[in-house]
Design a protein around this motif. Structure first.
Motif, PDB file in Angstrom:
ATOM      1  N   TRP A  45       0.850  -1.184   0.000  1.00 38.29           N
ATOM      2  CA  TRP A  45       0.000   0.000   0.000  1.00 38.29           C
ATOM      3  C   TRP A  45       0.889   1.238   0.000  1.00 38.29           C
ATOM      4  O   TRP A  45       1.915   1.285   0.690  1.00 38.29           O
ATOM      5  N   ALA A  46       0.502   2.260  -0.757  1.00 31.70           N
ATOM      6  CA  ALA A  46       1.251   3.516  -0.767  1.00 31.70           C
ATOM      7  C   ALA A  46       1.070   4.233   0.569  1.00 31.70           C
ATOM      8  O   ALA A  46      -0.036   4.253   1.130  1.00 31.70           O
ATOM      9  N   ALA A  47       2.151   4.829   1.068  1.00 29.60           N
ATOM     10  CA  ALA A  47       2.103   5.492   2.365  1.00 29.60           C
ATOM     11  C   ALA A  47       1.074   6.619   2.386  1.00 29.60           C
ATOM     12  O   ALA A  47       0.356   6.798   3.384  1.00 29.60           O
ATOM     13  N   ASN A  48       1.001   7.391   1.294  1.00 20.25           N
ATOM     14  CA  ASN A  48       0.048   8.496   1.279  1.00 20.25           C
ATOM     15  C   ASN A  48      -1.391   7.998   1.275  1.00 20.25           C
ATOM     16  O   ASN A  48      -2.292   8.659   1.817  1.00 20.25           O
ATOM     17  N   LEU A  49      -1.630   6.810   0.714  1.00 24.05           N
ATOM     18  CA  LEU A  49      -2.975   6.232   0.717  1.00 24.05           C
ATOM     19  C   LEU A  49      -3.346   5.743   2.117  1.00 24.05           C
ATOM     20  O   LEU A  49      -4.494   5.907   2.560  1.00 24.05           O
ATOM     21  N   LEU A  90       5.000   5.850   8.635  1.00 22.61           N
ATOM     22  CA  LEU A  90       4.753   6.495   7.351  1.00 22.61           C
ATOM     23  C   LEU A  90       5.633   7.708   7.093  1.00 22.61           C
ATOM     24  O   LEU A  90       5.997   7.980   5.946  1.00 22.61           O
ATOM     25  N   ARG A  91       5.962   8.434   8.151  1.00 17.03           N
ATOM     26  CA  ARG A  91       6.642   9.721   7.962  1.00 17.03           C
ATOM     27  C   ARG A  91       7.949   9.610   7.178  1.00 17.03           C
ATOM     28  O   ARG A  91       8.183  10.405   6.257  1.00 17.03           O
ATOM     29  N   PRO A  92       8.840   8.666   7.477  1.00  9.87           N
ATOM     30  CA  PRO A  92      10.085   8.573   6.689  1.00  9.87           C
ATOM     31  C   PRO A  92       9.825   8.266   5.218  1.00  9.87           C
ATOM     32  O   PRO A  92      10.532   8.764   4.344  1.00  9.87           O
ATOM     33  N   ILE A  93       8.805   7.466   4.939  1.00  9.65           N
ATOM     34  CA  ILE A  93       8.474   7.114   3.556  1.00  9.65           C
ATOM     35  C   ILE A  93       7.931   8.330   2.823  1.00  9.65           C
ATOM     36  O   ILE A  93       8.310   8.623   1.682  1.00  9.65           O
ATOM     37  N   LEU A  94       7.042   9.054   3.487  1.00 12.18           N
ATOM     38  CA  LEU A  94       6.457  10.244   2.876  1.00 12.18           C
ATOM     39  C   LEU A  94       7.519  11.308   2.639  1.00 12.18           C
ATOM     40  O   LEU A  94       7.509  11.989   1.613  1.00 12.18           O
ATOM     41  N   ALA A  95       8.434  11.447   3.590  1.00 12.08           N
ATOM     42  CA  ALA A  95       9.482  12.466   3.466  1.00 12.08           C
ATOM     43  C   ALA A  95      10.410  12.167   2.298  1.00 12.08           C
ATOM     44  O   ALA A  95      10.962  13.086   1.681  1.00 12.08           O
TER      45      ALA A  95
END
Length: 228
Positions: A45-49, A90-95
């Protein structure tokens, strides 16, 4: 979380797992939310999703029930803590990605002379739960702190909080300074705090008045044009 509970989560299909994560967040279960988010990531799953469709949506329900008096401050704080636990993954992935996940940037702080922050902190949590990037200036902020934060962070909304009637007028001074610098016409200002009301907000030319934390988050989404 027990090994048996982990196995149960892993065996759920995606829809049931998402529903379970939302329930766990509503119940303030930090470990369970973390484990659920971890499984969704493992399932590609995509982190932003995950952020928008799972965590933010769950916090939206928390906000509605807080507004309606079904949940209270201690429970909302637990929910926010559970969301932050999931966000830790999620935060490290989104960043590291180019995905635009933030609804908007919100600078918030308690005004000069006032050291109360429980209400402000709750507003910040509800805003984060609504998908905002929140820059918290803390307590006892003179106008210079707000100006510096505006220049540094380029927020979409500025929020000011006060709990004392003696510090409420300082909000007006900050707004006057923003107006003098031609910032006010571009930057919506939201005010809130126990002694405030709509009449006071109108009198100091604030853009909006957040009656409570849940309402503040909803108003912020309206300002950003994100209120579905």
């Amino acid at each position: 979380m027990s090994d048996e509970e982990e196995i149960i989560l892993m065996d759920l299909n995606d829809d049931d797992l998402v529903a379970q994560i939302k329930d766990d967040l509503y119940d303030g279960l930090k470990d369970e939310v973390f484990e659920g988010v971890e499984i969704l990531l493992e399932r590609k799953w995509a982190a932003n999703l995950i952020l928008s469709d799972v965590l933010v949506e769950a916090m939206r329900i928390v906000g509605v029930d807080f507004r309606d008096g079904i949940l209270f401050v201690p429970e909302v704080l637990q929910c926010a803590g559970a969301m932050k636990n999931g966000m830790g993954l999620l935060r490290p992935i989104l960043a590291a990605s180019d995905a635009q996940t933030s609804v908007g940037k919100y600078v918030i702080g308690t005004v000069k002379g006032d050291i109360h922050d429980i209400g402000k902190n709750l507003v910040g949590m509800m805003l984060e739960g609504a998908g905002f990037e929140v820059i918290d200036l803390g307590i006892n902020n003179p106008v210079e702190n707000y100006l510096e934060a505006i220049d540094k962070h380029k927020p979409d909304i500025l929020g000011m909080s006060a709990l004392l009637t003696t510090t409420m007028p300082y909000m007006g001074l900050v707004i006057e300074e923003l107006d003098k610098r031609n910032i006010l016409k571009e930057l919506p200002v939201m005010v809130g705090g126990a002694p405030l009301n709509q009449e006071f907000s109108d009198a100091i030319n604030a853009h909006s008045y957040g009656r409570d934390a849940a309402m503040s988050a909803e108003l912020a989404k309206v300002i950003m044009g994100k209120n579905a």
